[in-house]
Design an enzyme around this catalytic site. Structure first.
Site, PDB file in Angstrom:
ATOM      1  N   ASP A 477       6.426   8.605  -5.897  1.00  0.00           N
ATOM      2  CA  ASP A 477       5.697   8.113  -5.028  1.00  0.00           C
ATOM      3  C   ASP A 477       5.196   9.156  -3.762  1.00  0.00           C
ATOM      4  O   ASP A 477       5.562  10.319  -3.918  1.00  0.00           O
ATOM      5  CB  ASP A 477       6.618   6.942  -4.151  1.00  0.00           C
ATOM      6  CG  ASP A 477       5.916   5.931  -3.633  1.00  0.00           C
ATOM      7  OD1 ASP A 477       4.679   5.995  -3.540  1.00  0.00           O
ATOM      8  OD2 ASP A 477       6.357   4.858  -3.316  1.00  0.00           O
ATOM      9  N   ASP A 547      -0.089  -1.992  -4.135  1.00  0.00           N
ATOM     10  CA  ASP A 547       1.259  -2.375  -3.349  1.00  0.00           C
ATOM     11  C   ASP A 547       0.877  -4.031  -3.371  1.00  0.00           C
ATOM     12  O   ASP A 547       1.644  -4.823  -3.210  1.00  0.00           O
ATOM     13  CB  ASP A 547       1.691  -2.020  -2.049  1.00  0.00           C
ATOM     14  CG  ASP A 547       2.617  -0.746  -2.417  1.00  0.00           C
ATOM     15  OD1 ASP A 547       3.054  -0.559  -3.593  1.00  0.00           O
ATOM     16  OD2 ASP A 547       2.902  -0.029  -1.138  1.00  0.00           O
TER      17      ASP A 547
HETATM   18  C1  DGJ Z   1       5.446   2.254  -2.069  1.00  0.00           C
HETATM   19  C2  DGJ Z   1       5.500   1.854  -3.286  1.00  0.00           C
HETATM   20  O1  DGJ Z   1       4.010   1.586  -3.693  1.00  0.00           O
HETATM   21  C3  DGJ Z   1       6.436   0.681  -3.670  1.00  0.00           C
HETATM   22  O2  DGJ Z   1       6.170   0.279  -4.829  1.00  0.00           O
HETATM   23  C4  DGJ Z   1       7.756   1.205  -3.248  1.00  0.00           C
HETATM   24  O3  DGJ Z   1       8.111   1.939  -4.405  1.00  0.00           O
HETATM   25  C5  DGJ Z   1       7.859   1.766  -1.853  1.00  0.00           C
HETATM   26  N1  DGJ Z   1       7.020   2.692  -1.817  1.00  0.00           N
HETATM   27  C6  DGJ Z   1       9.244   2.043  -1.638  1.00  0.00           C
HETATM   28  O4  DGJ Z   1       9.490   2.881  -0.438  1.00  0.00           O
END
Ligand code: DGJ
Length: 726
Positions: A477, A547
């Protein structure tokens, strides 16, 4: 005639390299006209050396099979004292110099203040499916190797360049582009591209190119969700299934820029590569700078075929599993269920439930390390939180494995919270300008991964994690973009290299990890789809699309995503409702939306009813029956979610033609209106197909020509029709 034909066959045989054959394509040189013909199998690209010894574009479009037809390159005439011949000539790789006002491919400042670079042809070499043309400045020892790589049979060609300083002094490269693509002369071309933001990525936009420049770019240090480095250009008359489309995609996960420039002379040219904003790359004597790959292709069969060409190319030439493509495992991810509240008992219960649904990979998301109980602290401290996991990760991993699932883990290696052991030990590792604020986003700073020590530290942490634990998958991430990109540890005139070196080091870390741990697979995530393009896709197996997992919003996000990237890499989770927009859609609808990509389940299974679990198991089983078709097959976008009818439908046809899967979604029925007839594509007219559900058998000709009338009613209705060839 005969003599000419023989002569050209001989030329092709003696001078071509690689796999050139009528069907597959390759590169051939026509020395008598100083031309090179690059055949991708589906399109032809021609360039040559003109009367002034400049490298000049000649053709990009449908295939040209007869060499005699190709005239030698000729520079364009001056129009007026204000419009030089140089500025009007379609140079493949123009330096900023002479009387040129077009967007240059390269711009250099020399230490004596000279800022004039005029590149002329020096030499050329053909290798295995590659052509490298060496250009040299008219006076100074600055060389540019302009490279063309063809992927025979795919319809795709890649451009890139290497700028080399062979002078005795350092030079400052202020713009370094991968290449320039030219459209045939014309007006009112249309550019299609993707824009967006966090939770609203890959939105499709189509706009007319008027004289001037249309710029899409990232200045954020990574690819960015605001624009994606892809373009498609048509003459205003193309649609999903018809019309000429020229398209290109950059492979660079840092600052990039694509400029579509329409001149006053009806020339549309697309220049792309490193973003020249805040760019300043010092090249010491003997040093070289390599630009990213800029892939391009052409079709006369519309935007749908342009996407299919890219999808096939990415699956077979770019993806890490390109040599032996395989389907993505169905995963469960705990993030939306638990957020930071992860611990061994809670994750084990979720794993038990996920296994019952048929999940193949259980992924634990954020919150497992350091003091990471919320997003204020912990990033940088990549050791297991003992309160949450007193037995380390091993006990949970063993449990997950005993359920027949692989284990995956979330990491965000490039980041540090000021409230962390790592930051307290190495505050200088965070990107910053001395004496200036360090602006936080999501309470975090970025480690300057351009630094050798930071790069080695991050590699070491991840390598250890993968060595000590049976981890099959990393979700990598990156939850913020660059700010205050200072690198005070190096000399001021080297500091801007950070933009490039950071990304190179990212690539190096992933490459080394994959070499050390060949079984490990990786997902690229940047708070959603903020790091998705062909540079990262060479190194990761899948990407996090957004997201925003709200299924109705997803239809458009996925439509945009599918313009460039294949279903296989498009992670799509089924999550709980109400979701974004406060919207609730039925579980079946959520599954079917996700089943058009690589499925994950991200809901809180502890809250799912017995009926939900039953439906979910059925949907998972259904998905596994069509997953190969969806992930490895050809996509036909039959009805767009942008269509006012409210009907969206997509069809996937397996590469062997034995199966097709048609998804249809109806968002809001009004006035009792029935949905429009859907016309499948890509079937075999003379074959018959068994339809599921229904068990009727119909011919490909009937299905494609008469179409299918789906019975969809109410709000957020959906269906999946599977066609199995008999
Ligand atoms: C952003 C990601 O896109 C989410 O799916 C998740 O992993 C969060 N970060 C966790 O902090």
């Amino acid at each position: 005639m005969m003599v000419f034909a023989m002569r050209n066959i001989l030329l092709a045989l003696t001078l071509s390299a690689g796999l050139f054959a009528q069907g597959q394509g390759g590169i051939r040189q026509l020395p008598d006209r100083k031309l090179w013909v690059i055949d991708t199998g589906l399109s032809t690209y021609v360039l040559g050396v003109n009367d002034r010894n400049e490298l000049q574009f000649q053709h990009w479009g449908g295939r040209i099979l007869r060499d005699e037809d190709l005239p030698p390159a000729r520079s364009s005439a001056e129009w007026a004292s204000f419009d030089s011949s140089q500025s009007r000539t379609a140079e493949e790789y123009p330096g900023w110099g002479g009387i040129r006002y077009i967007e240059p491919a390269v711009k250099i400042t020399f230490p004596d203040g000279v800022r004039d670079l005029v590149l002329k042809y020096d030499s050329a070499g053909i290798g295995q499916n590659t052509l490298t043309v060496r250009l040299k400045d008219i006076e100074r020892d600055v060389f540019v190797d302009v490279s063309y790589k063809v992927y025979p049979g795919t319809g795709v060609l890649a451009k890139s360049s290497v700028i080399e300083n062979k002078t005795q002094q350092p030079i400052l490269v202020e713009s370094a582009q991968s290449g320039v693509w030219y459209m045939p002369r014309g007006t009112d071309y249309r550019m299609t591209h993707l824009y967006g933001r966090w939770a609203g990525e890959t939105q499709l936009v189509r706009e007319i190119l008027k004289p001037g420049k249309k710029v899409i770019e990232s200045r954020r240090g990574n690819t960015g969700a605001q624009f994606n480095p892809w373009f498609a250009i048509d003459a205003g008359d193309a649609d999903e299934n018809h019309g000429r489309v020229w398209f290109g995609a950059l492979g660079w996960s840092g600052n990039w820029k694509i400029t579509a420039e329409t001149t006053s002379f009806q020339t549309t040219r697309v220049v792309g590569g490193f973003n020249d904003f805040d760019f300043g790359y010092k090249l010491s004597p003997g040093e070289k700078l390599k630009t990213p790959q800029f892939y391009g292709g052409y079709t006369d069969r519309g935007f749908g075929e342009a996407s299919r060409i890219l999808h096939r190319f990415e699956r077979t030439e770019i993806a890490p599993d390109r040599a032996h493509p395989h389907v993505r495992p169905l995963l469960y991810n705990s993030w939306e269920a638990t957020e930071f509240a992860v611990d061994e008992p809670g994750q084990s219960i979720l794993a038990d439930k996920a296994a019952k649904l048929g999940v193949e990979m259980f992924v634990m998301d954020d919150g497992w390390f350091g003091q990471r109980n919320d997003d204020h602290r912990g990033l940088g401290d990549w050791y297991v939180n003992q309160q949450k996991f007193p037995n380390g990760l091993k006990s949970l991993i063993d449990h997950v494995n005993s359920l027949g699932m692989k284990f995956g883990l979330w990491v965000e290696p490039e980041m540090v919270n000021p409230d962390s052991g790592l930051y307290r030990a190495h505050p200088d590792w965070a990107m910053h300008f001395p004496g200036r604020p360090r602006s936080e986003a999501r309470n975090q700073l970025i480690l300057n991964m351009a630094r050798q020590d930071v790069k080695e530290h991050i590699f070491g942490v991840l390598d250890k994690l993968l060595t000590e634990n049976r981890i099959a998958f990393l979700k990598w991430d990156m939850n913020r973009n660059f700010g205050e990109p200072g690198w005070p540890a190096v000399a001021p005139d080297e500091q801007k290299k950070l933009w490039v070196q950071y990304v190179r080091n990212l690539y190096e870390i992933i490459d080394r990890l994959r070499a050390n741990h060949p079984g490990v697979e990786i997902e690229s995530c940047s708070g959603g789809g903020g790091r998705v393009e062909l540079g990262i896709m060479e190194r990761v197996d899948q990407v996090w699309t957004s997201d925003n997992t709200e299924a109705f919003d997803r239809l458009k996000i996925q439509e945009g995503f599918s313009q460039v990237y294949p279903a296989k890499v498009m992670m799509a989770w089924v999550t709980d409702v109400p979701n974004m927009n406060g919207r609730s859609t039925p579980l079946k609808y959520r599954f079917l939306v996700a089943m058009q990509g690589s499925v994950g389940i991200g809901g809180n299974l502890n809250k799912w009813s017995a009926a939900d679990m039953k439906l979910a198991s059925d949907m998972v089983a259904q998905y596994k029956g069509i997953r190969d078709t969806v992930q490895q097959g050809d996509l036909y976008r039959l009805n767009s979610p942008r269509d006012p009818s409210g009907l969206t439908s997509n069809e996937y046809v397996s590469t062997d033609g034995k199966q097709a899967a048609i998804f249809a979604f109806y968002d809001h029925q009004q006035y009792g209106q029935e949905v429009p007839v859907v016309y499948p594509r890509g079937l075999d007219s003379s074959a018959t197909y068994k339809l599921t559900p229904g068990q009727t058998t119909l011919s490909g000709s009937y299905l494609m020509n008469h179409g299918i009338q789906f019975k969809l009613t109410g709000d957020y209705d959906s269906t999946l029709l599977v066609l199995d060839r008999q």
